[in-house]
Write a protein that holds these residues in place. Sequence first.
Motif, PDB file in Angstrom:
ATOM      1  N   TYR A   1      -4.750   5.330  -7.903  1.00  0.00           N
ATOM      2  CA  TYR A   1      -4.682   5.325  -6.451  1.00  0.00           C
ATOM      3  C   TYR A   1      -5.186   6.636  -5.862  1.00  0.00           C
ATOM      4  O   TYR A   1      -4.832   7.722  -6.328  1.00  0.00           O
ATOM      5  CB  TYR A   1      -3.244   5.083  -5.995  1.00  0.00           C
TER       6      TYR A   1
ATOM      7  N   GLY B   1       4.036   1.608  -1.744  1.00  0.00           N
ATOM      8  CA  GLY B   1       3.230   0.803  -2.641  1.00  0.00           C
ATOM      9  C   GLY B   1       3.826  -0.535  -3.002  1.00  0.00           C
ATOM     10  O   GLY B   1       4.413  -1.232  -2.180  1.00  0.00           O
TER      11      GLY B   1
ATOM     12  N   ASP C   1       3.208   8.316  -9.464  1.00  0.00           N
ATOM     13  CA  ASP C   1       2.885   7.268 -10.424  1.00  0.00           C
ATOM     14  C   ASP C   1       4.124   7.001 -11.271  1.00  0.00           C
ATOM     15  O   ASP C   1       4.771   7.934 -11.765  1.00  0.00           O
ATOM     16  CB  ASP C   1       1.725   7.686 -11.325  1.00  0.00           C
TER      17      ASP C   1
ATOM     18  N   ASP D   1      -0.892  11.747  -3.435  1.00  0.00           N
ATOM     19  CA  ASP D   1      -0.645  11.203  -4.773  1.00  0.00           C
ATOM     20  C   ASP D   1      -0.279  12.328  -5.731  1.00  0.00           C
ATOM     21  O   ASP D   1      -0.956  13.352  -5.783  1.00  0.00           O
ATOM     22  CB  ASP D   1      -1.894  10.479  -5.276  1.00  0.00           C
TER      23      ASP D   1
ATOM     24  N   THR E   1      -4.926   7.934  -2.119  1.00  0.00           N
ATOM     25  CA  THR E   1      -4.330   7.552  -0.844  1.00  0.00           C
ATOM     26  C   THR E   1      -4.745   8.530   0.252  1.00  0.00           C
ATOM     27  O   THR E   1      -4.617   9.741   0.098  1.00  0.00           O
ATOM     28  CB  THR E   1      -2.798   7.532  -0.954  1.00  0.00           C
TER      29      THR E   1
ATOM     30  N   THR F   1       4.605   2.729  -7.933  1.00  0.00           N
ATOM     31  CA  THR F   1       4.789   3.911  -7.094  1.00  0.00           C
ATOM     32  C   THR F   1       6.262   4.168  -6.809  1.00  0.00           C
ATOM     33  O   THR F   1       7.011   3.235  -6.518  1.00  0.00           O
ATOM     34  CB  THR F   1       4.064   3.723  -5.748  1.00  0.00           C
TER      35      THR F   1
ATOM     36  N   PRO G   1     -10.897   7.128  -7.914  1.00  0.00           N
ATOM     37  CA  PRO G   1     -10.422   5.941  -7.188  1.00  0.00           C
ATOM     38  C   PRO G   1     -10.802   4.650  -7.885  1.00  0.00           C
ATOM     39  O   PRO G   1     -11.842   4.534  -8.518  1.00  0.00           O
ATOM     40  CB  PRO G   1     -11.127   6.055  -5.836  1.00  0.00           C
ATOM     41  N   TYR G   2      -9.908   3.676  -7.758  1.00  0.00           N
ATOM     42  CA  TYR G   2     -10.237   2.334  -8.188  1.00  0.00           C
ATOM     43  C   TYR G   2     -11.470   1.846  -7.420  1.00  0.00           C
ATOM     44  O   TYR G   2     -11.596   2.106  -6.224  1.00  0.00           O
ATOM     45  CB  TYR G   2      -9.109   1.354  -7.853  1.00  0.00           C
TER      46      TYR G   2
ATOM     47  N   VAL H   1       0.831  -1.203   0.000  1.00  0.00           N
ATOM     48  CA  VAL H   1       0.000   0.000   0.000  1.00  0.00           C
ATOM     49  C   VAL H   1       0.865   1.253   0.000  1.00  0.00           C
ATOM     50  O   VAL H   1       2.023   1.237   0.412  1.00  0.00           O
ATOM     51  CB  VAL H   1      -0.946   0.046   1.222  1.00  0.00           C
ATOM     52  N   ARG H   2       0.271   2.329  -0.479  1.00  0.00           N
ATOM     53  CA  ARG H   2       0.836   3.654  -0.262  1.00  0.00           C
ATOM     54  C   ARG H   2       0.370   4.115   1.125  1.00  0.00           C
ATOM     55  O   ARG H   2      -0.813   4.062   1.438  1.00  0.00           O
ATOM     56  CB  ARG H   2       0.339   4.640  -1.315  1.00  0.00           C
TER      57      ARG H   2
ATOM     58  N   PRO I   1      -5.593  -1.399  -2.880  1.00  0.00           N
ATOM     59  CA  PRO I   1      -4.857  -0.245  -3.402  1.00  0.00           C
ATOM     60  C   PRO I   1      -5.186   1.066  -2.708  1.00  0.00           C
ATOM     61  O   PRO I   1      -5.521   2.057  -3.329  1.00  0.00           O
ATOM     62  CB  PRO I   1      -5.313  -0.214  -4.867  1.00  0.00           C
ATOM     63  N   ILE I   2      -5.117   1.083  -1.394  1.00  0.00           N
ATOM     64  CA  ILE I   2      -5.347   2.335  -0.667  1.00  0.00           C
ATOM     65  C   ILE I   2      -4.852   2.152   0.756  1.00  0.00           C
ATOM     66  O   ILE I   2      -4.923   1.068   1.311  1.00  0.00           O
ATOM     67  CB  ILE I   2      -6.836   2.727  -0.669  1.00  0.00           C
TER      68      ILE I   2
END
Length: 624
Positions: free
Chosen positions: A525, A294, A331, A536, A527, A299, A542-543, A278-279, A484-485
Motif C-alpha cells: 500500500y 483498510g 502492515d 504507511d 497511501t 492494516t 505501489p501495487y 481503504v486506508r 488499495p489506496i
Amino acid sequence: MVGIKRALALLCIADYLSWNSYAAAKQTPIVLRQPESELPHKVPLRSIEWGQLNFISTTDTHGWLAGHVLQPSYAADWGDYASFIEHCHRIADEKGVDLIVIDDGDQHDGNGLSDATFPNGQISQQVLMMAPIDLMSIGNHELYKCEVTQQTYDMLAPHFDGRYLTSNVEIKLSNGTWVHIGKRSYRFKTKNQGIDIMAFGFLFDFKLNCDNSRVTDVEDVVHQSWFQAAIREPGIDMFIVFGHYPIRFWPEMWAIHKAIRAVHKTIPIHYFGGHSHVRDYTVLDSRAAALQAGRFLETIGWASVNGLQPGVPENSPEYGKALKFTRRYLDFNPYSLSFQSNTTLGPDGTFMTEKGKQISKVIADYRLELNLTYAFGCVPRDYLLEKAKYPGPNSLLSLLEEEVLHRLESSEKVYQDKSRLIFINSGSLRYDMYGGVFTLDSSFIVSPFENAWLVFSDMPYSIAKRILGRLNALDYIFMELTTPISRTMLVRELNLGNTFDINVMSSYISSMKVPEGEDFRTTGYVTIDDLGMDGDDTPHKPYPMYYLPNAIASKDNFPSDGSDPEVVDVVFLDFMKPFILDALADIDRNTPIDDWKIEPYGGKSVKELIKDHVSDWGTECLKK
C-alpha cells in the motif's frame, strides 16, 4: 487423504507459530510466502508517534483473524494483535497517556473462520471478543442475514457491556419490540488523564438489511432528541464518533460533524470509519480528524492527538490550544507489530504475551476443527483482481471467464450442451487467489458468497450479446470498493474534481520518487491522505491498479466454426437478476419485462467451481 490433511495441519499451525517461534512449538517452523517475496522484517519501518490520546483501530476484518497465510506482509493473527494491544497499554501507562482500541464493524463474509459455521461467525466472533477492544460498532455485513443480526445482539452487545454502539441500528425482538442492538452512546473517562469522552457508533444509510433489523438514516438521527441531548451534556472534553461509514465523499460523517459543530464550535472530535476498504485520513477542521484502517486485517490503524485540555470549559479564555493529529497505517505482520511496541521476536522474544499465545492456539485449533486447512490443490501463480490487467494471464476474472465457468453444469438436462453466455459480477469475487496451497479456507476467501444460477432460455443472440455492455456501463453491481489506496490528495492535486481515474492514479504513484533514505523493497500500500504520503509504516512500491469491469460473460458451447449462434441460454447469478432485467428493458423496449421467463438453472456455486478447477492442478506444492 490423511497425509494431505496432516500436511495442511502442520502448515496451519506454522502460519501462526513460524513468525514468533513459540517455545511451545514442537516442529520446525514453516513460513508461507509469495514466490520470491522477501520477509517484511528486512524493510525499514516508520515509527508510530505517541500523543496525549492514542488510538488503535481495525475495520472490515471480515473474519481474517488467522491472518494472511500466503502473504507475509499481513501474516500476523488475532493473537499477535492482542499482544500488540497489551504492550501498547503498558507503554501508555508508562508515559502517563491514554490509549483507546476501536473496531468499526464488518466481521463476517470473507474468510473460512467466520463463514464455515452456522450462523456465520459463530466461532470467529468468540475469537474476536478475546482481544481487549474498548469500543465496537456494527457493519452492514452483520445485517444481511437475520440469524447474524440476532447473533450480534445475543453475543457481542452483552460482551461489551455498553461499549458496543449502534446509534442508528435496531433489532426487532420476538415480541415485536424494536430496541437498539447496542447502546446509542457511551460516556467515559480515560484511565490516566481523566479525559471526559462522549462516543457514538454509526452505520451508513444501509438499505439491504434483513427484516429483523432497522437502520435509520444518519441525517435523521442527528436531529433526534436523544442525540441533541447527548451532545449538550455538560463537561465533555472530546467526542469520538466511530462506525461503519467511509470518511471521504460520503455524507454520513459530515452530517454528524455539522450537528456537533452547531453546538460545539471548537471541541475536539475524532472520527473512525470503514466500509470502503481503504486506508485514509481526513482533516475536517483544525480540531477534528478521521481515520480509516483498510480492510481484511491487512492494516492496523494508529492515530494520536496532542493538545487536549481536560476539564477546561469551552468558554474559557485558556481554551482552544492548537491540536496536533498524527496517523500511521501498520502492515499486519508480527515484525511491524513488535517494532512499533518496542518488543522482540524469536524464541526468547518479548512480543508474544501469554494471552496472545492462547488466542493464536485457539485459532489454529478451530481451523483444524473446521477442516479449513484441507488442500484441494496448488495454484500455479497469482491470480489477481484489481492488481492485474483484465483480460490477462494473471487476472482472476480471466481465469473464470476462460476456464472455470465452463465447468458449470445445469441440474436440468434440457439446458445441457446448449450455447450459452454465463454472467457473473466481479463483486462476487472477494479477494485475490495467490499461488501456492489452495485450501477450504482459500475458497471462502476468494468467493465467500452463496449463490444460485438463473437462466433465460433461448434468447436471441442479437439481444444477449448486448447485455454485458449495459452492465458495464453501470456505476456498480453490488461491488464494494477494493481499490488499495486512498483518494484525496491525487483527486485534489490532479484537478480531478469529484471524479476518480484509477489509471491516472496508478501512473502518478508509479512516477513518485523514493524519499531519501527509504528503501522500497516490497509491493504494498502507498497511501496518500490529508497529511501527505508518509502514513504507511512500511515503505512500499505501489501495487499496480486496474479498473475491473462490473461483470464478465463467458461464451460456452458456441459453434466451432466461429459463427454466432441464433439463440443462447443467458445464465447468471441470482443477485444479478434486477440488473439483467434493467439491461434487457433498455435493449428491447418492445418486450415487456414480465415476458422474459426466468428459470432456475442449478449447478455448483462459484466457490465450488473454483475448488473443482484447482483440484485439477494437483498437489505438487505439498511435496516440497
